[in-house]
Design a protein around this motif. Structure first.
Motif, PDB file in Angstrom:
ATOM      1  N   ASP A 163       0.834  -1.246  -0.034  1.00 58.94           N
ATOM      2  CA  ASP A 163      -0.164  -0.017   0.050  1.00 58.94           C
ATOM      3  C   ASP A 163       1.040   1.285   0.099  1.00 58.94           C
ATOM      4  O   ASP A 163       2.192   1.255  -0.146  1.00 58.94           O
ATOM      5  CB  ASP A 163      -0.727  -0.014   1.021  1.00 58.94           C
ATOM      6  CG  ASP A 163      -0.411  -0.135   2.579  1.00 58.94           C
ATOM      7  OD1 ASP A 163       0.926   0.264   2.523  1.00 58.94           O
ATOM      8  OD2 ASP A 163      -0.841  -0.826   3.343  1.00 58.94           O
ATOM      9  N   TRP A 164       0.310   2.266  -0.192  1.00 53.00           N
ATOM     10  CA  TRP A 164       1.044   3.561  -0.098  1.00 53.00           C
ATOM     11  C   TRP A 164       1.769   3.895   1.166  1.00 53.00           C
ATOM     12  O   TRP A 164       3.053   4.361   1.003  1.00 53.00           O
ATOM     13  CB  TRP A 164      -0.109   5.011  -0.296  1.00 53.00           C
ATOM     14  CG  TRP A 164       0.527   6.181  -0.472  1.00 53.00           C
ATOM     15  CD1 TRP A 164       0.587   7.084   0.263  1.00 53.00           C
ATOM     16  CD2 TRP A 164       1.129   6.643  -1.682  1.00 53.00           C
ATOM     17  NE1 TRP A 164       1.285   8.255  -0.308  1.00 53.00           N
ATOM     18  CE2 TRP A 164       1.351   8.037  -1.563  1.00 53.00           C
ATOM     19  CE3 TRP A 164       1.711   6.028  -3.034  1.00 53.00           C
ATOM     20  CZ2 TRP A 164       2.430   8.676  -2.485  1.00 53.00           C
ATOM     21  CZ3 TRP A 164       2.312   6.654  -3.837  1.00 53.00           C
ATOM     22  CH2 TRP A 164       2.821   7.832  -3.649  1.00 53.00           C
ATOM     23  N   GLU A 169      -2.157  10.329  -0.193  1.00 49.22           N
ATOM     24  CA  GLU A 169      -3.252   9.307  -0.336  1.00 49.22           C
ATOM     25  C   GLU A 169      -4.351   9.939   0.354  1.00 49.22           C
ATOM     26  O   GLU A 169      -4.593  10.280   1.233  1.00 49.22           O
ATOM     27  CB  GLU A 169      -2.890   8.041   0.552  1.00 49.22           C
ATOM     28  CG  GLU A 169      -4.019   6.802   0.402  1.00 49.22           C
ATOM     29  CD  GLU A 169      -3.482   5.941   0.940  1.00 49.22           C
ATOM     30  OE1 GLU A 169      -2.857   5.836   1.820  1.00 49.22           O
ATOM     31  OE2 GLU A 169      -3.891   4.748   0.191  1.00 49.22           O
TER      32      GLU A 169
END
Ligand code: OXD
Ligand code: MN
Length: 583
Positions: free
Chosen positions: A417-418, A469
């Motif tokens: 994920d980010w 994000e």
């Protein structure tokens, strides 16, 4: 608009009063002007024409060969805004020091005013700068590296406020002082004022110290602008990768200085059907568009590449790019052509080394300086991307972080994920190279490859990355790569260079969900990559494709210690929490 013009000419006048040049030239950025500057440089014996068409040779003072990080300052009002990884100076104290240094520093010289644009002419993401310099070498390099002259003046006329940078080599030609080919000063200061968006550079004529559009504006000042305005200014190359079906994806990649960014940006694929095109080799400005995708432009217009190691074997597109209309600094002279270590297997006879001495080909000394450079227009590059000038930039689907690590880090790993991707960036670590002063080979933590280039507190920078994000945004996938793993015999395991296409193709397919991956708490690893036609044994392949989870746990622990020691509690909690889960 007129108001700005007035304030600009007032500023120029102010600098003129301070630096006391003999004359002032406002550059128009035309080819005719460039040719005239080159004629002057040749006439003064500073540039030497080469047999390559439109190419010239320069040699610097041996004491002025690289960026000077120890003399580079971020001058924010509060020290904590510069952070623990930057040299800080209180703005007024630095201004006082600078005023004393710049006082009369251009005596007997011409002061050139260079309006320049960073980014494509039609892009709303582009920004305008003015460099005021007493170096003609800087003028000709800026002509290649930026969109100089009209494109910038038009924007200033329309009311855009330029980032102003004052640069001097710091060697006034006072009564009786004779000029030298590469004037510079033992005292060097590269000072950035992120709050007022100003740059002052004194004492060096080399590269990132002197070409203020590059590291000073496009990274240090721009990263601070980007934080305030919600975008990213990154030390990243940008490439377009096309697969055999003709589908294209853009990637941005950060590597510390001299870790092969230019080689990856100019990669000539040997994999049937796959192609890489270059948007930029050093800097990316990226902003999320209304469609939720991340768009990137290259603010530069040319390459200031490390020459040693570049050859038709390692980087044929770079060799093509520098066939004509290029400038070379601190390489070796081979008659009326250039040479550097790695250009050919055999060292030619009768070389003149970068210091201007006869080169003894049997000695251990290098003929070219390890940080010798070529300056070449991006438009001369055979694989330049057709969208390099696109006003909206190019949509980035993958972000790559890479270091130079002999052990531990695998060839490629993908973040889940980010947040993990941001941790990959924050954990970047590399062996030191020759692009900056200091000892090559030592390990250095280099978050986001931005340690030398971040205009504010690195802990806030990490937070800024995490804040990217947002719901509705299509976050790019993040990867970490390492081309530099070594085996027990101290040899590189992975062949690198054009073979890195195999890794790019894996990332491309992974974004499309087309590859099988091995999940670990640290990221996803390839189960296999395309090694058809590659001479690598199973054992070595396994070694580069896998990780030792035990070692990775200790690495997470080491990173926690490094982060806590360096940033105290200013780093976002998320980073330490996630890392401690993994150790
Ligand atoms: C460069 C560097 O010159 O990163 O690009 O040092
Ligand atoms: Mn760089």
């Amino acid at each position: 608009m007129k108001e700005l013009e007035v304030s600009l000419s007032k500023k120029i006048d102010e600098f003129k009063q301070l630096c006391k040049p003999e004359s002032v030239v406002i550059c128009d950025g035309s080819k005719g002007e460039y040719d005239g500057f080159i004629r002057e440089l040749v006439g003064n014996g500073i540039a030497k024409p080469l047999k390559r068409k439109g190419c010239y040779y320069f040699r610097s003072d041996p004491k002025d060969v690289a960026r000077v990080e120890s003399c580079t300052f971020i001058c924010s009002k509060k020290e904590e805004d510069a952070g623990p990884t930057n040299n800080w100076s209180e703005p007024m104290a630095m201004k006082t020091r600078l005023m004393a240094l710049f006082e009369g520093c251009m005596k007997g010289r011409t002061m050139y005013v260079i309006p320049y644009l960073m980014g494509p002419e039609s892009s709303p993401m582009s920004k305008v700068g003015i460099e005021i310099t007493d170096s003609l070498y800087v003028c000709v390099n800026m002509y290649i590296m930026t969109r100089m002259g009209k494109a910038a003046m038009d924007r200033i006329d329309r009311g855009e406020k330029p980032v102003i940078g004052l640069h001097s080599v710091g060697m006034p030609l006072s009564e009786g002082i004779k000029d030298v080919a590469w004037p510079c000063n033992d005292e060097k200061v590269i000072a950035h004022f992120p709050e007022t968006r100003e740059i002052f550079s004194f004492g060096s004529g080399y590269g990132g110290n002197a070409l203020l559009g590059k590291k000073c504006f496009a990274l240090r000042i721009a990263s601070s602008m980007a934080k305030d305005e919600g975008w990213l200014a990154e030390h990243m190359l940008i490439i377009g990768v096309t697969n055999p079906e003709g589908k294209k994806k853009y990637f941005a990649a950060a590597f510390p200085s001299a870790c092969g960014k230019t080689n990856l940006a100019l990669l000539k694929s040997q994999m049937p059907g796959w192609k890489v095109e270059c948007v930029g080799d050093d800097i990316a400005w990226m902003k999320f568009g209304d469609d939720g995708r991340l768009y990137a432009i290259n603010p530069e217009n040319g390459f200031f590449g490390v020459a040693p190691g570049t050859s038709y074997d390692t980087n044929p597109y770079a060799m093509e790019t520098i066939k004509e209309d290029a400038l070379f600094t601190n390489v070796a002279l081979n008659g009326d052509d250039v040479w550097w270590e790695g250009m050919s297997k055999d060292v030619p006879d009768n070389l003149i080394n970068w210091k201007g001495e006869r080169h003894d080909k049997f000695s251990k000394e290098k003929a070219s300086h390890p940080n010798a450079r070529f300056t070449a227009k991006a438009s001369n590059c055979p694989n330049i991307d057709p969208n390099m000038e696109a006003a909206e930039g190019v949509p980035i689907e993958g972000i790559i972080f890479g270091g130079r690590r002999a052990s531990l880090a695998p060839l490629v790993m993908e973040a889940k994920d980010w947040t993990m991707g941001t941790i990959y960036g924050a954990s970047l670590c590399s062996e030191k190279t020759a692009a900056a002063e200091g000892k090559a080979g030592e390990m250095r933590q280099d978050p986001f490859a931005m340690i030398p280039f971040c205009g504010y507190n690195m802990a806030d920078y990490v937070a800024h990355w995490l804040s990217m994000e947002k719901t509705g945004r299509k976050m790019p996938k993040v990867f970490t790569v390492n081309w530099f793993r070594k085996n027990k015999a101290d040899e590189f395991i992975w062949p690198g260079f054009s073979e890195n296409m195999r890794v790019l193709s894996w990332m491309f397919d992974s974004i499309d969900g087309k590859v099988e991956k091995l999940e670990t708490p640290f990221g996803s690893l390839p189960v296999a990559i395309n090694t058809k036609g590659l001479n690598i044994d199973e054992k070595s392949l396994k070694e580069v494709l896998t990780i030792d989870q035990k070692d990775y746990k200790s690495e997470s622990k080491r990173l926690i210690d490094y982060f806590t020691m360096t940033y105290g509690d200013s780093l976002p909690d998320e980073v330490l929490t996630r890392l401690s889960k993994n150790n």
